[in-house]
Structures are given as C-alpha cells and as structure tokens.
Design a protein around this motif. Structure first.
Motif, short mmCIF file in Angstrom:
data_model
loop_
_atom_site.label_atom_id
_atom_site.label_comp_id
_atom_site.label_asym_id
_atom_site.label_seq_id
_atom_site.Cartn_x
_atom_site.Cartn_y
_atom_site.Cartn_z
N PHE A 93 -1.29 17.38 2.59
CA PHE A 93 -1.12 16.38 3.64
C PHE A 93 0.37 16.07 3.84
N ILE A 94 0.68 15.40 4.91
CA ILE A 94 2.06 14.99 5.15
C ILE A 94 2.52 14.09 4.01
N GLY A 95 1.59 13.30 3.52
CA GLY A 95 1.90 12.39 2.41
C GLY A 95 1.87 13.03 1.04
N GLY A 96 1.59 14.32 0.97
CA GLY A 96 1.53 15.00 -0.32
C GLY A 96 0.10 15.28 -0.74
N LEU A 104 0.84 -1.21 0.00
CA LEU A 104 0.00 0.00 0.00
C LEU A 104 0.87 1.26 0.00
N GLU A 105 1.56 1.48 -1.11
CA GLU A 105 2.49 2.61 -1.21
C GLU A 105 1.78 3.96 -1.19
N LYS A 106 0.51 3.96 -1.52
CA LYS A 106 -0.27 5.20 -1.48
C LYS A 106 -0.28 5.79 -0.08
N PHE A 107 -0.30 4.90 0.92
CA PHE A 107 -0.34 5.34 2.31
C PHE A 107 1.04 5.35 2.97
N TYR A 108 1.95 4.54 2.44
CA TYR A 108 3.27 4.40 3.07
C TYR A 108 4.30 4.16 1.96
N PRO A 109 4.85 5.23 1.39
CA PRO A 109 5.74 5.10 0.22
C PRO A 109 6.99 4.27 0.50
N LYS A 110 7.48 3.61 -0.54
CA LYS A 110 8.68 2.78 -0.40
C LYS A 110 9.96 3.60 -0.50
#
Length: 288
Positions: A222-225, A138-144
């Motif tokens: 967001f923190i995730g972009g 689930l890279e959308k939520f937790y990038p590699k």
C-alpha cells in the motif's frame, strides 16, 4: 510481717489473674477469627465472577454524507476502520437547504461537525481524514514522521488534482452526476463533442494511475506500507467509480483494491456496497 505478707499475697494474685485473661482473650478469639475472615474472603473472591473491563468509549463523529459518492465513501470507510463512532446522516436532497447552507455554504459532502473546529464543520474527504487522524492520534493511517506524511499528502493531492478530474469527466455522464461548469460536458456542445471529451478523459486515466503504482506504492502493498493509509482509502474508493464505464483496470489495480478491502474488512465492504449498488442500478437503467 503482716504488711509484707499482704503485699506478697496481693501481687501474685493480680499477675495470675491478668495474664491468663489476656492470653485467653487473645489466642482463642482473635486468631481463629482472623483465619475465618481470610478464608471467607478467599471463598467470596473465588465465587464472585471477575468484573469485565468496560470497553473504551469510541469518539463520536457527526457525518453528513451521500451514499452513492466515492468521496463520501472515503470518509465512511475511514471512520469505520479507525474505530470512530460515526453518526451518519444521509444528506441526499438537503445540501441546498437553508439549514445546510447556513453551516456549509459550499453545499458539499462529506461534512463532519465538531465543536473543536473554528467554524464547527469541515468538508473535503482528505481534510476530514487528516483532521480526525491528528485529533485522535491515528498514526497507523496518517504517520507523524514528516517524510512519510509528505508522501501520503502528495498522493492525496495528486489524486484530487489530477486523477480524480479525469475519473469525474469519464464517469459522471453515466452516473447522472452534474458536470463541472466550463467543461465540455456541461456545455451546449454537440453530443459527439461531449463523447470525444469523455473518451479523452478515459484515455488520460492510465498515466496518473501508473504513477500510483510505480512511484507511490513502489513495490509496497500500500502507499502507507504494510497497512492502508488515508491515501490508500481515497485511491481505492476512487477506482470504484470506474466500474460504471467498464474501465479495464490493470491487474495490479484490481489486486490492490481487493487487498485494501481484505485488510479493512467490513469497514470497507459496507460503504463500498452502497457505491456498487448505485453503479449496478445506473447500468441496469442504461440497458433498459
């Protein structure tokens, strides 16, 4: 002469008999049959409804949780947003039972059960989201990407190590949650001292909160972009508790929580409703 005549008579007769028979059996029978079969197949294909592709089966997650808790809300939001089929069990009043303690000696929720884990269970909301993201890609939520992932990790660790302790000290007395051992709130100190400690915690929230705004978000939605990451889910859920003390969130924080909820939809709204309902109940009891 007789032999020659006989041979000449027999050969044309044989050829004449064979050729028409072959032509008669091949042309009138085989070709029309093939055409008819093709037409029949086409008609069947048109008449028969197209079979719908079966939706991919969602990975199942066994989750023990407490509905009033924002720590638990975090994982409940995440599993929904990630499309994981979470089988939730309300562990209220059961976390100290022998059965629960045998699996989870820390008696903490949220807790997931998974055969792939070395001990079969995992608690701590951030660790659960990291594990499930890694397991299901689930890279959308937790990038590699190491740098992007490091920022997500840093935001979560800063939250649980700095911001959340202030939030807990400020809100737990109102929520009726047990205080942490060794702190003023859990001691025999005079109520005035406890009140002072609570007010000090409330005042301390502003600094780490601004760090999330100016450093971790840094002008991004967001923190995730562009999309909420697991760090955003954890932060938005944490801010929900501040409603119990009527904390004056800065405008950016109010807009941020609203944006996370809008982006995640029911995945956020449904678990948040349980937390908000509990807060509303606590506040109504305080006024009574």
């Amino acid at each position: 002469m007789a032999k020659t005549a006989t041979k000449t008579a027999k050969k044309p007769a044989a050829k004449a008999a064979a050729k028409p028979a072959a032509k008669a059996s091949a042309k009138p029978v085989a070709k029309p049959a093939a055409k008819a079969t093709a037409k029949a197949l086409q008609a069947t294909a048109k008449a028969a409804p197209k079979a719908k592709a079966k939706p991919a089966k969602k990975p199942a997650v066994k989750l023990s949780m407490l509905k009033p808790s924002v720590n638990n809300m975090t994982v409940r939001v995440f599993t929904r947003a990630a499309g994981l089929d979470a089988a939730e069990t309300d562990a209220w009043g059961h976390t100290r039972s022998p059965e629960f303690l045998a699996r989870n000696p820390a008696h903490l929720t949220p807790m997931i059960e998974d055969k792939g884990l070395p001990r079969g269970v995992l608690w701590e909301s951030c660790a659960i989201m990291q594990y499930l993201s890694n397991k299901h890609g689930l890279e959308k939520f937790y990038p590699k990407a190491p740098a992007k992932r490091a920022m997500i990790d840093s935001a979560m660790f800063y939250l649980v190590g700095t911001l959340y302790p202030y939030v807990a000290r400020a809100t737990y007395p109102f929520l009726g949650f047990p205080q942490y051992a060794g702190e003023v709130g859990d001691s025999d100190a005079h109520p005035d001292k406890k009140s002072e400690a609570q007010k000090a915690a409330m005042a301390a929230i502003a600094e780490p909160l601004e760090v999330f705004h100016s450093f971790f978000r840094d002008g991004k939605p967001f923190i995730g972009g562009k999309n909420p990451s697991i760090a955003d889910i954890r932060l938005a859920a944490t801010l929900e508790f501040l409603a119990v003390i009527d904390y004056a969130l800065p405008k950016w924080a109010k807009d941020y929580v609203a944006a996370v909820e809008k982006k995640l939809g029911k995945a956020y709204a449904e678990p948040a409703a349980d937390v908000r309902g509990y807060i509303a109940y606590v506040k109504s009891q305080a006024k009574a």
